[in-house]
Design a protein around this motif. Structure first.
Motif, PDB file in Angstrom:
ATOM      1  N   PHE A   1      11.187  61.494  85.793  1.00 34.17           N
ATOM      2  CA  PHE A   1      10.503  61.146  84.545  1.00 34.17           C
ATOM      3  C   PHE A   1      10.210  62.409  83.744  1.00 34.17           C
ATOM      4  O   PHE A   1       9.538  63.318  84.212  1.00 34.17           O
ATOM      5  CB  PHE A   1       9.210  60.390  84.865  1.00 34.17           C
ATOM      6  CG  PHE A   1       8.411  60.004  83.650  1.00 34.17           C
ATOM      7  CD1 PHE A   1       9.019  59.396  82.569  1.00 34.17           C
ATOM      8  CD2 PHE A   1       7.046  60.250  83.606  1.00 34.17           C
ATOM      9  CE1 PHE A   1       8.287  59.036  81.448  1.00 34.17           C
ATOM     10  CE2 PHE A   1       6.298  59.894  82.497  1.00 34.17           C
ATOM     11  CZ  PHE A   1       6.915  59.280  81.411  1.00 34.17           C
TER      12      PHE A   1
ATOM     13  N   PRO B   1       8.542  62.966  80.219  1.00 28.30           N
ATOM     14  CA  PRO B   1       7.899  62.284  79.093  1.00 28.30           C
ATOM     15  C   PRO B   1       8.204  62.879  77.731  1.00 28.30           C
ATOM     16  O   PRO B   1       8.141  62.183  76.725  1.00 28.30           O
ATOM     17  CB  PRO B   1       6.399  62.389  79.427  1.00 28.30           C
ATOM     18  CG  PRO B   1       6.285  63.519  80.385  1.00 28.30           C
ATOM     19  CD  PRO B   1       7.550  63.514  81.170  1.00 28.30           C
TER      20      PRO B   1
ATOM     21  N   GLY C   1       9.312  51.602  75.603  1.00 26.56           N
ATOM     22  CA  GLY C   1      10.169  52.709  75.201  1.00 26.56           C
ATOM     23  C   GLY C   1      10.520  52.560  73.737  1.00 26.56           C
ATOM     24  O   GLY C   1      11.680  52.672  73.344  1.00 26.56           O
TER      25      GLY C   1
ATOM     26  N   ASP D   1       5.416  54.141  74.289  1.00 28.30           N
ATOM     27  CA  ASP D   1       6.383  55.224  74.418  1.00 28.30           C
ATOM     28  C   ASP D   1       5.646  56.469  74.921  1.00 28.30           C
ATOM     29  O   ASP D   1       4.481  56.679  74.569  1.00 28.30           O
ATOM     30  CB  ASP D   1       7.052  55.528  73.076  1.00 28.30           C
ATOM     31  CG  ASP D   1       8.351  56.315  73.244  1.00 28.30           C
ATOM     32  OD1 ASP D   1       9.424  55.677  73.313  1.00 28.30           O
ATOM     33  OD2 ASP D   1       8.298  57.558  73.317  1.00 28.30           O
ATOM     34  N   PRO D   2       6.315  57.307  75.723  1.00 32.21           N
ATOM     35  CA  PRO D   2       5.636  58.509  76.239  1.00 32.21           C
ATOM     36  C   PRO D   2       5.576  59.654  75.243  1.00 32.21           C
ATOM     37  O   PRO D   2       4.814  60.602  75.457  1.00 32.21           O
ATOM     38  CB  PRO D   2       6.485  58.892  77.453  1.00 32.21           C
ATOM     39  CG  PRO D   2       7.844  58.363  77.145  1.00 32.21           C
ATOM     40  CD  PRO D   2       7.619  57.097  76.375  1.00 32.21           C
ATOM     41  N   GLU D   3       6.365  59.601  74.165  1.00 32.89           N
ATOM     42  CA  GLU D   3       6.456  60.732  73.247  1.00 32.89           C
ATOM     43  C   GLU D   3       5.531  60.550  72.038  1.00 32.89           C
ATOM     44  O   GLU D   3       5.758  59.650  71.211  1.00 32.89           O
ATOM     45  CB  GLU D   3       7.909  60.899  72.779  1.00 32.89           C
ATOM     46  CG  GLU D   3       8.116  61.952  71.691  1.00 32.89           C
ATOM     47  CD  GLU D   3       7.488  63.297  72.032  1.00 32.89           C
ATOM     48  OE1 GLU D   3       6.694  63.790  71.206  1.00 32.89           O
ATOM     49  OE2 GLU D   3       7.775  63.845  73.121  1.00 32.89           O
TER      50      GLU D   3
ATOM     51  N   GLN E   1       0.496  55.344  74.014  1.00 28.12           N
ATOM     52  CA  GLN E   1       1.267  56.394  74.661  1.00 28.12           C
ATOM     53  C   GLN E   1       1.301  56.113  76.156  1.00 28.12           C
ATOM     54  O   GLN E   1       0.269  56.051  76.829  1.00 28.12           O
ATOM     55  CB  GLN E   1       0.655  57.769  74.412  1.00 28.12           C
ATOM     56  CG  GLN E   1       1.499  58.901  74.997  1.00 28.12           C
ATOM     57  CD  GLN E   1       0.907  60.272  74.712  1.00 28.12           C
ATOM     58  OE1 GLN E   1      -0.008  60.414  73.909  1.00 28.12           O
ATOM     59  NE2 GLN E   1       1.425  61.301  75.390  1.00 28.12           N
TER      60      GLN E   1
ATOM     61  N   SER F   1       4.340  54.828  79.603  1.00 25.05           N
ATOM     62  CA  SER F   1       5.706  54.583  80.049  1.00 25.05           C
ATOM     63  C   SER F   1       5.754  53.322  80.897  1.00 25.05           C
ATOM     64  O   SER F   1       4.746  52.622  81.063  1.00 25.05           O
ATOM     65  CB  SER F   1       6.197  55.773  80.885  1.00 25.05           C
ATOM     66  OG  SER F   1       5.556  55.792  82.158  1.00 25.05           O
ATOM     67  N   SER F   2       6.920  53.053  81.455  1.00 29.87           N
ATOM     68  CA  SER F   2       7.069  51.888  82.321  1.00 29.87           C
ATOM     69  C   SER F   2       6.165  51.979  83.544  1.00 29.87           C
ATOM     70  O   SER F   2       5.782  50.954  84.118  1.00 29.87           O
ATOM     71  CB  SER F   2       8.528  51.746  82.771  1.00 29.87           C
ATOM     72  OG  SER F   2       8.949  52.900  83.486  1.00 29.87           O
TER      73      SER F   2
ATOM     74  N   MET G   1      14.609  54.605  82.771  1.00 28.54           N
ATOM     75  CA  MET G   1      13.498  54.101  83.576  1.00 28.54           C
ATOM     76  C   MET G   1      13.915  53.882  85.029  1.00 28.54           C
ATOM     77  O   MET G   1      15.104  53.815  85.354  1.00 28.54           O
ATOM     78  CB  MET G   1      12.999  52.769  83.001  1.00 28.54           C
ATOM     79  CG  MET G   1      12.561  52.842  81.557  1.00 28.54           C
ATOM     80  SD  MET G   1      12.080  51.193  80.918  1.00 28.54           S
ATOM     81  CE  MET G   1      11.952  51.558  79.159  1.00 28.54           C
TER      82      MET G   1
ATOM     83  N   THR H   1      10.483  48.820  87.073  1.00 25.32           N
ATOM     84  CA  THR H   1      10.096  48.296  85.761  1.00 25.32           C
ATOM     85  C   THR H   1      10.168  46.778  85.740  1.00 25.32           C
ATOM     86  O   THR H   1       9.239  46.103  85.263  1.00 25.32           O
ATOM     87  CB  THR H   1      11.008  48.878  84.670  1.00 25.32           C
ATOM     88  OG1 THR H   1      10.841  50.293  84.627  1.00 25.32           O
ATOM     89  CG2 THR H   1      10.681  48.285  83.306  1.00 25.32           C
TER      90      THR H   1
END
Length: 267
Positions: free
Chosen positions: A7, A9, A50, A71-73, A95, A97-98, A120, A125
């Motif tokens: 992962f 991010p 995502g 989303d992580p970004e 913010q 992620s899965s 992912m 997931t």
């Protein structure tokens, strides 16, 4: 099956500015057909996992009562929030992620994933999604394809040029490996094993500037990864496209596609 990717991010941090401008937009007809097939209504909630800069979240917002986009970004989320405001739709951005999927998010009629599922841990997931997707709900994976038709002959040289600059990293090796397991196989072994596909094919005239952004939106050729080579990369992309462009536009034939996965006892 090979192990999931590590992962990262911030993988798309420097690509974020180019993603919405560059990536081929999903056909509006595809969005409408998926909404109809999944029987979305204003009583339903949708999760865009995502989400990137939010093209799916924004497109589906008029069809449902609530949208959560994850989303992580942070830069992707900032751009997505601007896009949502410009479109006049209300979306909750988170913010994460899965790995953050859980009952705290509530339940959803549809989960959309656009060009992100391969990054992912797909098995994990889908297991997590099984706990938050309604019994007759669905997971829909979106992507776009360029068909092998005369208008798309330029794409091979375009992709080869991008590959010549691409920074080799585990993600590329993972996805291109002979051991890579297709999404369909993963889904068939998941709770969402009833699969169907919807595709919409369009001929488009795409500005050269968009195709430059498209090249810079890839994780392997994002500006941060290219570093001092970024200017040469853009110059070479423009030179290549100059041979096929007319008045600054390139013709391409794009298939927007959704792979819809439901539970076997769903409808």
């Amino acid at each position: 099956m090979i192990a999931p990717l590590a992962f990262e991010p911030r993988r798309f941090q420097s690509a974020a500015a180019h993603y919405l401008r560059g990536r081929a937009p999903y056909a509006a007809r595809l969005i409408a057909r998926v909404a109809e097939r999944c029987r979305l209504s204003r009583a339903d909630r949708l999760l865009d996992l995502g989400c990137g800069p939010g093209p799916l979240a924004v497109a589906f917002a008029p069809f449902v009562g609530g949208v959560v986009a994850v989303d992580p970004e942070p830069e992707m989320l900032r751009i997505a929030a601007v896009a949502a405001a410009d479109a006049g739709v209300a979306i909750e951005f988170i913010q994460g992620s899965s790995y953050d999927l859980g009952p705290q998010l509530g339940r959803f009629r549809l989960v959309t994933i656009g060009r992100a599922f391969h990054w992912m841990d797909r098995v994990d997931t889908l297991r997590r999604l099984a706990g938050i997707v309604e019994s007759d709900g669905a997971v829909a994976l979106f992507q776009d394809n360029h068909l092998k038709v005369p208008e798309n002959r330029w794409e091979r040289a375009y992709d080869e040029l991008i590959d010549s600059y691409a920074e080799s990293h585990a993600g590329l090796a993972h996805i291109k490996s002979d051991d890579w397991v297709r999404h369909e196989a993963i889904l068939l072994d998941s709770p969402f094993s009833a699969l169907e596909r919807i595709g919409v094919i369009e001929r488009r005239r795409t500005p050269v500037d968009r195709l430059v952004d498209r090249a810079l939106s890839r994780s392997s050729t994002a500006p941060e990864r290219l570093g001092s080579r970024a200017a040469d990369f853009e110059r070479d992309i423009r030179a290549l496209l100059a041979d096929v462009a007319t008045d600054g536009f390139v013709t391409e034939v794009v298939e927007s596609e959704a792979l819809i996965a439901m539970r076997p006892n769903g409808s």
